[in-house]
Every structure is written in C-alpha cells, then in structure tokens.
Design a protein around this motif. Structure first.
Motif, mmCIF file in Angstrom:
data_model
loop_
_atom_site.group_PDB
_atom_site.id
_atom_site.type_symbol
_atom_site.label_atom_id
_atom_site.label_comp_id
_atom_site.label_asym_id
_atom_site.label_seq_id
_atom_site.Cartn_x
_atom_site.Cartn_y
_atom_site.Cartn_z
ATOM 1 N N ASP A 51 -2.428 0.994 47.082
ATOM 2 C CA ASP A 51 -1.888 2.321 47.387
ATOM 3 C C ASP A 51 -2.946 3.274 47.928
ATOM 4 O OD1 ASP A 51 0.581 1.464 46.535
ATOM 5 O OD2 ASP A 51 0.413 2.337 44.536
ATOM 6 N N HIS A 52 -4.152 2.777 48.160
ATOM 7 C CA HIS A 52 -5.241 3.556 48.759
ATOM 8 C C HIS A 52 -5.626 4.771 47.918
ATOM 9 C CE1 HIS A 52 -4.283 1.179 52.326
ATOM 10 N NE2 HIS A 52 -3.044 1.610 52.238
ATOM 11 N N LEU A 53 -5.503 4.667 46.611
ATOM 12 C CA LEU A 53 -5.837 5.801 45.760
ATOM 13 C C LEU A 53 -7.338 5.934 45.550
ATOM 14 C CD1 LEU A 53 -3.019 5.600 43.059
ATOM 15 C CD2 LEU A 53 -3.112 6.946 45.161
ATOM 16 N N GLU A 54 -8.068 4.862 45.721
ATOM 17 C CA GLU A 54 -9.520 4.888 45.542
ATOM 18 C C GLU A 54 -10.118 3.640 46.180
ATOM 19 O OE1 GLU A 54 -10.148 3.958 41.076
ATOM 20 O OE2 GLU A 54 -8.090 4.618 41.306
ATOM 21 N N PRO A 55 -11.383 3.701 46.599
ATOM 22 C CA PRO A 55 -12.024 2.500 47.148
ATOM 23 C C PRO A 55 -12.277 1.442 46.085
ATOM 24 C CG PRO A 55 -13.095 4.490 47.947
ATOM 25 C CD PRO A 55 -12.195 4.911 46.824
ATOM 26 N N GLY A 56 -12.644 1.875 44.870
ATOM 27 C CA GLY A 56 -12.917 0.928 43.804
ATOM 28 C C GLY A 56 -13.054 1.620 42.469
ATOM 29 N N PHE A 57 -13.024 0.820 41.406
ATOM 30 C CA PHE A 57 -13.241 1.370 40.073
ATOM 31 C C PHE A 57 -13.654 0.265 39.112
ATOM 32 C CE2 PHE A 57 -8.827 0.056 39.882
ATOM 33 C CZ PHE A 57 -8.583 -0.307 38.562
ATOM 34 N N SER A 58 -14.273 0.685 38.029
ATOM 35 C CA SER A 58 -14.699 -0.220 36.966
ATOM 36 C C SER A 58 -13.919 0.121 35.714
ATOM 37 C CB SER A 58 -16.198 -0.053 36.713
ATOM 38 O OG SER A 58 -16.642 -0.918 35.682
ATOM 39 N N LEU A 59 -13.537 -0.903 34.966
ATOM 40 C CA LEU A 59 -12.748 -0.713 33.751
ATOM 41 C C LEU A 59 -13.288 -1.620 32.648
ATOM 42 C CD1 LEU A 59 -10.160 0.451 32.320
ATOM 43 C CD2 LEU A 59 -8.961 -1.585 33.164
ATOM 44 N N SER A 60 -13.654 -1.024 31.529
ATOM 45 C CA SER A 60 -14.160 -1.798 30.390
ATOM 46 C C SER A 60 -13.422 -1.380 29.128
ATOM 47 C CB SER A 60 -15.663 -1.577 30.198
ATOM 48 O OG SER A 60 -16.390 -2.080 31.297
ATOM 49 N N VAL A 61 -13.150 -2.368 28.285
ATOM 50 C CA VAL A 61 -12.431 -2.139 27.033
ATOM 51 C C VAL A 61 -13.201 -2.792 25.898
ATOM 52 C CG1 VAL A 61 -10.233 -2.361 25.819
ATOM 53 C CG2 VAL A 61 -10.259 -2.231 28.325
ATOM 54 N N MET A 62 -13.472 -2.023 24.873
ATOM 55 C CA MET A 62 -14.173 -2.515 23.692
ATOM 56 C C MET A 62 -13.263 -2.390 22.477
ATOM 57 S SD MET A 62 -17.840 -1.196 22.159
ATOM 58 C CE MET A 62 -18.874 -2.083 23.322
ATOM 59 N N LYS A 63 -13.258 -3.432 21.647
ATOM 60 C CA LYS A 63 -12.475 -3.411 20.407
ATOM 61 C C LYS A 63 -13.350 -3.969 19.283
ATOM 62 C CE LYS A 63 -8.101 -4.860 18.299
ATOM 63 N NZ LYS A 63 -6.817 -5.574 18.518
ATOM 64 N N ASN A 64 -13.439 -3.210 18.204
ATOM 65 C CA ASN A 64 -14.260 -3.625 17.053
ATOM 66 C C ASN A 64 -15.687 -3.982 17.464
ATOM 67 O OD1 ASN A 64 -12.088 -3.316 15.212
ATOM 68 N ND2 ASN A 64 -11.311 -5.345 15.761
ATOM 69 N N GLY A 65 -16.219 -3.212 18.411
ATOM 70 C CA GLY A 65 -17.606 -3.379 18.795
ATOM 71 C C GLY A 65 -17.890 -4.467 19.803
ATOM 72 N N ALA A 66 -16.859 -5.122 20.330
ATOM 73 C CA ALA A 66 -17.062 -6.199 21.306
ATOM 74 C C ALA A 66 -16.182 -5.953 22.526
ATOM 75 C CB ALA A 66 -16.724 -7.552 20.691
ATOM 76 N N PHE A 67 -16.676 -6.353 23.688
ATOM 77 C CA PHE A 67 -15.874 -6.208 24.898
ATOM 78 C C PHE A 67 -14.777 -7.261 24.924
ATOM 79 C CE2 PHE A 67 -19.781 -4.076 26.326
ATOM 80 C CZ PHE A 67 -19.220 -2.889 26.795
ATOM 81 N N VAL A 68 -13.554 -6.800 25.132
ATOM 82 C CA VAL A 68 -12.422 -7.716 25.262
ATOM 83 C C VAL A 68 -11.935 -7.775 26.707
ATOM 84 C CG1 VAL A 68 -11.673 -7.511 22.870
ATOM 85 C CG2 VAL A 68 -10.826 -5.863 24.559
ATOM 86 N N TYR A 69 -12.438 -6.870 27.530
ATOM 87 C CA TYR A 69 -12.064 -6.844 28.949
ATOM 88 C C TYR A 69 -13.109 -6.009 29.668
ATOM 89 C CZ TYR A 69 -9.002 -6.074 33.071
ATOM 90 O OH TYR A 69 -8.447 -6.029 34.334
ATOM 91 N N SER A 70 -13.601 -6.489 30.778
ATOM 92 C CA SER A 70 -14.554 -5.709 31.573
ATOM 93 C C SER A 70 -14.512 -6.238 32.994
ATOM 94 C CB SER A 70 -15.967 -5.820 30.984
ATOM 95 O OG SER A 70 -16.798 -4.795 31.458
ATOM 96 N N LYS A 71 -14.114 -5.388 33.913
ATOM 97 C CA LYS A 71 -13.854 -5.881 35.260
ATOM 98 C C LYS A 71 -14.094 -4.775 36.298
ATOM 99 C CE LYS A 71 -10.558 -8.935 36.052
ATOM 100 N NZ LYS A 71 -9.240 -9.594 36.283
ATOM 101 N N GLY A 72 -14.471 -5.207 37.507
ATOM 102 C CA GLY A 72 -14.576 -4.302 38.631
ATOM 103 C C GLY A 72 -13.472 -4.570 39.620
ATOM 104 N N PHE A 73 -12.959 -3.511 40.223
ATOM 105 C CA PHE A 73 -11.900 -3.605 41.227
ATOM 106 C C PHE A 73 -12.394 -2.939 42.517
ATOM 107 C CE2 PHE A 73 -9.773 -3.806 37.192
ATOM 108 C CZ PHE A 73 -8.636 -4.590 37.367
ATOM 109 N N GLY A 74 -12.129 -3.556 43.642
ATOM 110 C CA GLY A 74 -12.421 -2.917 44.909
ATOM 111 C C GLY A 74 -13.894 -2.909 45.271
ATOM 112 N N PHE A 75 -14.289 -1.904 46.066
ATOM 113 C CA PHE A 75 -15.621 -1.879 46.641
ATOM 114 C C PHE A 75 -16.470 -0.717 46.138
ATOM 115 C CE2 PHE A 75 -13.353 -4.362 49.947
ATOM 116 C CZ PHE A 75 -14.154 -5.492 49.908
ATOM 117 N N ALA A 76 -17.735 -1.051 45.860
ATOM 118 C CA ALA A 76 -18.713 -0.033 45.487
ATOM 119 C C ALA A 76 -19.261 0.660 46.729
ATOM 120 C CB ALA A 76 -19.860 -0.669 44.707
#
Length: 394
Positions: A51-76
């Motif tokens: 939808d062209h809302l942004e060139p890229g973004f990073s998303l990280s999720v931590m649960k109980n002190g550990a990463f359960v999801y960490s990913k980059g989308f699009g272009f830096a």
C-alpha cells in the motif's frame, strides 16, 4: 519529537515503490522460522509495503525476556535496495523521552533533584521558570509551548539544519517556543518537546556531563543496548537506515527526508536504536535493572492537574476523554490488559514501543517514513503491533 512540522518537504531525489511491490520479500528472521500464529503479522507487514505506506520497517517482539519474533520488512535504503533487518538502526524520535525521564529518576534516587523542584533551580534563564516543576514538564502539564509547532514550516526547516551546543540550545528553546506558554502551569495538558529538551539540559547542569555521554553510561550500558545512541549525522553507523518522506502529490513515491542536526531535538528525540534494542530497553526498565520499583511507579503515575483530576484531551471527533500519561510513557489498555506505550516521529522516521507489563510482552516497530498522515499509516502501524501482541499471547 512527535508531529514535527516537515510535512511534504521540498527534497530532490524521487523514488517509487511501484516496481518493488510483490518483490519486497521480508528480510531474514533473526530467530526460528515464523510459526503459524504470526501469519497475520506477516500479512499486515506485506500489505503495508504493497500500500506504499512506508519504504520499510523493523518489528521485534519479546516475551518473558526472549525474542519470539524479529523481522525486517522492505528497504532500509531505496537507492541501494538494502533490506531492513532486525538490527537496522533507525532514529526513534519521541521514544527518547522515556530515557530522559529514567535518567532524571536515577538522579532523584541519588538525592540530586526532586521531581517537584522548580525549573528555576536549574535553568533560571527560561521565562517563568519559577512557576514550573520538573514533574509538570515530564507529564506535559507544564503549559510550556512546543518549539516544533512553527507557524511557518520554513522557519523550522532553517532552524533544524544548524548545530547547537547546550547554551545555544537553551537560547533556541527560549526564542523558538512561541507562545512560551499555552496555558497556566498545571491547568491542562499539551505535548511539549521544548519541556523535554530543557530536561536534558537540566541533566547536564546537575551532572556536569554531556547528555549523550550520561545516558550511555547510566542507561544504555546497564540495559545492554549495543546499538542505541544519541545520534549524530556525522557518525558512520553500520546498518544505518535512510529516512524518507512522501513525494508531494504522489501516493506511491518517496523523497529523502529533510536534513536535521540531531543537536536540535536534544533530549526530546535525538536517539537512534533498533527494534530489538528497544525491546531490551523495556525489559531492563520494567525488570528493575535501571531504576528502583518506586521510581518506576513515579514514571507510570498518571499526571494530574492542580485540581487533582486527570487532564482531558481530544482524540479525534467526539468529546474530550481523560488521559493517563506518566513520565514519557502513556498508560492505557488493550483487550482489558494494561498497556504502556509511546510513539515517536522525526524527519524520515516513525516509531512505536509498547509493553504489556503483566504479560511480559514488548513490541517495538520503527519505520523509515515521517509522513504519518499518508493513507492509514497510523492505524496500520497500530494494527501490526496489536496483531503481534495477540500472536505473542496465543
């Protein structure tokens, strides 16, 4: 900083994502393969790019002190087509404010200040400094205006390109904040970047140490934040992300964001970080590694007006509603669960850091665009975060 006044800036290099839609595969996940519970998050991320809302973004999720999801989308970087990764370094804007608040909380623990001190004790040069307390500045009930709210956007463009030392920054806050006060201290609520820039100068006055050096020593290092710093455009930063703004009149193209000297946002929004480091920050902050539990309670205590009531603010159409805002942290609920969050915006970037403290879940996302009014960007960013929270709860 938040809601900066850049708008559609007159920038030179134009890029389009039209050629990239469908070819924008997400960067490699930093942890194990994405489980089925994260499919909705992946789909929302892909739709955000399509939808062209942004060139890229990073998303990280931590649960109980550990990463359960960490990913980059699009272009830096749209010119080099460098993909975003979980270790990509973005500017984080007003998420910076909670770091400033935590630094002040540490000084309060050591008896070097009181939250109820008048600003005049440290910066008597600021107009009516005797009428304002540090507490009011921290929770935005001080009435101090906002230097980023400029009548003429070109004034902001010119001002933010210059470099400032501490004395020059104080002078700029006095001269560039107009009106100096938007209401009598303690009688209302209004977001003030000026107040937080001044709080950074208070830290320097008390400690005799540059703000950047102080927060590195007292906050970043104890929290294990290896890719977080007060930013400088002059520094060579591995994995630095380029910031973008919408090309005027286009729903699909981006321009390079306006240049800003990171001396100008100061303690209100000059930091850079990664989505993973932001998760580590909340793990340390809420886990007692940075400040005492009593200090954290102060940070999470909703600011009250002089009449003892919560401030009421407008959030779109409809009547005003009570606002719970602590020290650089907003307090609300998601599906009945307590939620602590703050967003950030600065030329080229937008961020959102959210924690459900009772569930020990933190979600951090940072995008390399500053046009939060483009399409449904803000709603989509929140939808991605909410989907990540629900996946972590599953």
């Amino acid at each position: 900083m938040r809601d900066h006044q850049s708008g559609h800036l007159a920038l030179s290099r134009r890029h389009t994502l039209g050629l990239l839609v469908g070819g924008l595969a997400t960067a490699a996940t930093a942890r194990a393969a994405t489980p089925k519970a994260w499919a909705a998050v992946d789909q929302l991320g892909a739709a955000t790019l399509a939808d062209h809302l942004e060139p890229g973004f990073s998303l990280s999720v931590m649960k109980n002190g550990a990463f359960v999801y960490s990913k980059g989308f699009g272009f830096a970087n749209l010119e080099t087509r460098t993909p975003v990764s979980p270790t990509s370094v973005f500017r984080i804007g007003s998420v910076n404010k909670q770091f400033t608040a935590a630094a002040l909380a540490l000084l309060a623990e050591e008896g070097k200040l009181s939250f109820d001190d008048a600003l005049a004790k440290y910066l008597p040069e600021f107009p009516r400094a005797a009428d304002v307390t540090l507490r009011q500045m921290l929770n935005h009930t001080s009435g101090i205006g906002n230097y980023t709210n400029r009548v003429n956007p070109q004034d902001m463009l010119r001002a933010m390109r210059a470099d400032y030392n501490s004395a020059e920054l104080l002078k700029a806050m006095i001269e560039h904040t107009s009106p100096t006060f938007v209401f009598e201290p303690g009688t209302d609520w209004a977001y003030s970047n000026t107040a937080y820039v001044l709080l950074g100068l208070v830290i320097e006055k008390i400690t005799g140490e540059a703000y950047a050096a102080h927060v590195k020593r007292r906050l970043f290092e104890p929290a294990g934040l290896t890719r977080t710093s007060v930013d400088s455009a002059a520094e060579i930063v591995p994995d630095r992300v380029s910031g973008y703004t919408s090309h005027p009149g286009s729903a699909t193209e981006f321009d390079n964001a306006a240049y800003i000297s990171m001396t100008y946002p100061g303690a209100a929004g000059a930091m850079r970080s990664t989505s993973e480091d932001l998760c580590r920050w909340h793990l340390a902050l809420f886990g007692g590694k940075i400040i005492k539990p009593t200090s954290l309670e102060e940070m999470l205590k909703p600011g009250l007006l002089k009449n003892g009531q919560l401030p009421e603010v407008s959030r779109g159409p409809g009547p005003k509603k009570p606002l719970k805002y602590g020290f650089g942290l907003g307090i609300s609920e998601l599906d009945g669960r307590k939620m602590i969050a703050h967003s950030g915006g600065i030329p080229g970037f937008a961020s959102l850091l959210t924690t459900l403290p009772d569930d020990h879940i933190t979600v951090a996302t940072i995008a390399n665009t500053d046009d939060v009014m483009r399409g449904n960007f803000m709603a989509r960013q929140q939808a991605v975060v909410d989907a990540a929270i629900r996946a972590a709860l599953a």
